[in-house]
Design an enzyme around this catalytic site. Structure first.
Site, PDB file in Angstrom:
ATOM      1  N   GLU A   1       0.806  -1.207   0.000  1.00  0.00           N
ATOM      2  CA  GLU A   1       0.000   0.000   0.000  1.00  0.00           C
ATOM      3  C   GLU A   1       0.849   1.272   0.000  1.00  0.00           C
ATOM      4  O   GLU A   1       0.501   2.244  -0.660  1.00  0.00           O
ATOM      5  CB  GLU A   1      -0.924  -0.012   1.220  1.00  0.00           C
ATOM      6  CG  GLU A   1      -2.161   0.800   0.984  1.00  0.00           C
ATOM      7  CD  GLU A   1      -3.199   0.572   2.066  1.00  0.00           C
ATOM      8  OE1 GLU A   1      -3.044  -0.380   2.855  1.00  0.00           O
ATOM      9  OE2 GLU A   1      -4.152   1.356   2.108  1.00  0.00           O
ATOM     10  N   ASP A   2       1.930   1.254   0.727  1.00  0.00           N
ATOM     11  CA  ASP A   2       2.655   2.510   0.951  1.00  0.00           C
ATOM     12  C   ASP A   2       3.995   2.637   0.247  1.00  0.00           C
ATOM     13  O   ASP A   2       4.684   3.640   0.422  1.00  0.00           O
ATOM     14  CB  ASP A   2       2.882   2.713   2.466  1.00  0.00           C
ATOM     15  CG  ASP A   2       1.570   2.876   3.206  1.00  0.00           C
ATOM     16  OD1 ASP A   2       0.583   3.237   2.546  1.00  0.00           O
ATOM     17  OD2 ASP A   2       1.531   2.636   4.423  1.00  0.00           O
TER      18      ASP A   2
END
Ligand code: MN
Length: 479
Positions: free
Chosen positions: A74-75
């Site tokens: 996600e990051d």
């Protein structure tokens, strides 16, 4: 950090794959390099903290590795293929599972919606470890929530209370549940929280001497028996006290059993010996004895409960249990450690080592077993018997019968939307109206004003709601 983590895991998994663990740690620190959390710390501190929380449940190496890497998809720029090449399918699937949960945004405060959300999650997430990682992630985020802006704090706290604490409860991880509840309570009702906390402290201060006195007496009496034991003063969570006040419509001062003592010993036999010491040396409160060792609770909780009256007039509940029972009471079924026995050549005594695999199997079994509790039975029934859960782009969860099509979905969103349904986007791709949906998909209805229901639509839908709405339209427009 990595040394600390290794040391902790080594205590229960001496022959774990520590090379893989270290690799995950290095990979995560690299990928999150330069990212800073709201606390001002490097991002890797969060990954490490989540992994450490999971060691409390003695989880296996793949779970801990996935915890270290849980925010990577996600990051950071790392993609699935890269993870799979580096860490294999098992760890990648765990990370993907955690990432997937984050995508189901939950904006609705309705209890029924929360229940649907959890059911969908259990249906989508095949591996229980994903949910446990997510819980640990949420626990650490809640511990550091003070660094976020107030509106954000409130939203996250609300979500934690409606969605996550029930999971901790079902899994029997009471220690996490209590902490999550108190952390959210403090944010959602700061005034009440502070009020109870203050009263609690005042009462504790005035009782400390009395409690210490009883503890000392108890210690002396049991000491004379040469039994191994330790005494713990019982921590009560503030949210639990608050709930009890509301349930029983009582004020704080009317709540009696704030104080308790736990006597923890090595064997069951010693539990009963300690019980008889307590009974013969102290005055007991009538009818206060319950033996959950002989008759465990449904969730496998075991302990002897009894309430004694100190000669200083203080009423104290005493719980007597073994170390194993104590762990289970704190971490529930997740703490039902499994051991495999092996034999060393020189040694005739079997060596017990922690069996991570069957431990997980066991947790899964409990989560999936039909009779463990009503909630799970309900989920099983709903999941096995033809229910699917899909979500709108805004995160509203919609329950449909199995075999429901894209068109059924449109009608479930709203009958007017159904009437104008031109097509449906499922997970970003346009599908035909008769496309059969499966649990976990995100669906978006595309409408156009000049679209009208036709006879053919009756062959496409399976829900009575959509069917009757289409019939109604056809009937009215024949005239
Ligand atoms: Mn995270």
């Amino acid at each position: 950090m990595i040394e600390e983590l290794k040391k902790t895991i080594q205590e229960y998994l001496p022959d774990g794959d520590f090379f893989l663990l270290e690799k995950s740690f290095n990979f995560a620190s690299h990928a999150h390099f330069c990212q800073i959390r709201a606390t001002g710390e490097p991002y890797i501190n969060h990954c490490y903290a989540v992994a450490m929380i999971l060691t409390e449940l003695r989880l296996d190496i793949p779970t801990i590795c996935a915890a270290l890497l849980h925010d990577i998809l996600e990051d950071t720029l790392v993609v699935r293929e890269e993870l799979k090449d580096e860490f294999g399918e098992e760890i990648t699937l765990l990370i993907e599972g955690v990432t997937k949960i984050n995508k189901y945004k939950f904006d609705n405060q309705e209890v029924a919606q929360a229940e649907n959300w959890r059911k969908m999650l259990l249906a989508v997430v095949k591996d229980t470890r994903v949910i446990i990682i997510k819980l640990a992630d949420r626990l650490h985020n809640m511990r550091t929530i003070k660094f976020l802006p107030p509106e954000k704090q409130e939203k996250i706290a609300q979500e934690t209370l409606t969605l996550y604490t029930p999971f901790a409860h079902r899994l029997g991880i009471y220690k996490w549940k209590g902490e999550l509840e108190d952390l959210t309570f403090e944010i959602l009702d700061t005034e009440k929280y502070n009020e109870i906390k203050e009263q609690w402290q005042v009462r504790t201060e005035s009782s400390v001497k009395n409690l210490e006195y009883i503890e000392k007496q108890l210690t002396e009496k049991i000491n004379s028996s040469k039994i191994n034991f330790r005494i713990l003063a019982r921590p009560k969570n503030l949210y639990g006290i608050y709930m009890k006040m509301q349930r029983q419509e009582k004020s704080f001062s009317e709540i009696q059993d704030l104080f308790g003592m736990r006597v923890i010993t090595d064997t069951e036999e010693h539990c009963y010996q300690i019980l008889s010491i307590v009974q013969s040396e102290f005055e007991m409160v009538e009818n206060s004895f319950t033996d959950y060792i002989a008759v465990p609770k449904n969730n496998m909780y075991q302990s002897i409960h009894t309430t004694m009256l100190g000669d200083n007039g203080m009423i104290v509940e005493v719980q007597i249990r073994t170390e194993d029972m104590h762990k289970r009471a704190e971490y529930g079924i997740a703490a039902h450690w499994r051991y495999k026995e092996s034999f060393d050549k020189k040694n005739t005594e079997p060596i017990k080592s922690f069996d991570a695999e069957s431990h997980l199997e066991f947790i899964k079994h409990i989560l999936e077993s039909k009779d463990s509790d009503e909630f799970l039975t309900a989920i099983k029934t709903e999941c096995n018997f033809e229910q699917i859960y899909v979500s709108t782009p805004k995160g509203r969860i919609i329950k449909l019968p199995e075999g429901a099509t894209a068109l059924d979905f449109a009608y479930a969103v709203h009958s007017d939307i159904g009437d104008m349904c031109m097509g449906v986007k499922v997970d970003g791709k346009i599908v035909s109206l008769d496309y059969k949906l499966t649990t976990g998909q995100t669906c978006e209805v595309l409408t156009r004003k000049n679209i009208k229901p036709t006879e053919h639509w009756l062959d496409i839908v399976v829900t009575p709601q959509a069917r009757s709405r289409i019939r109604k339209y056809l009937r009215e427009n024949k005239k």
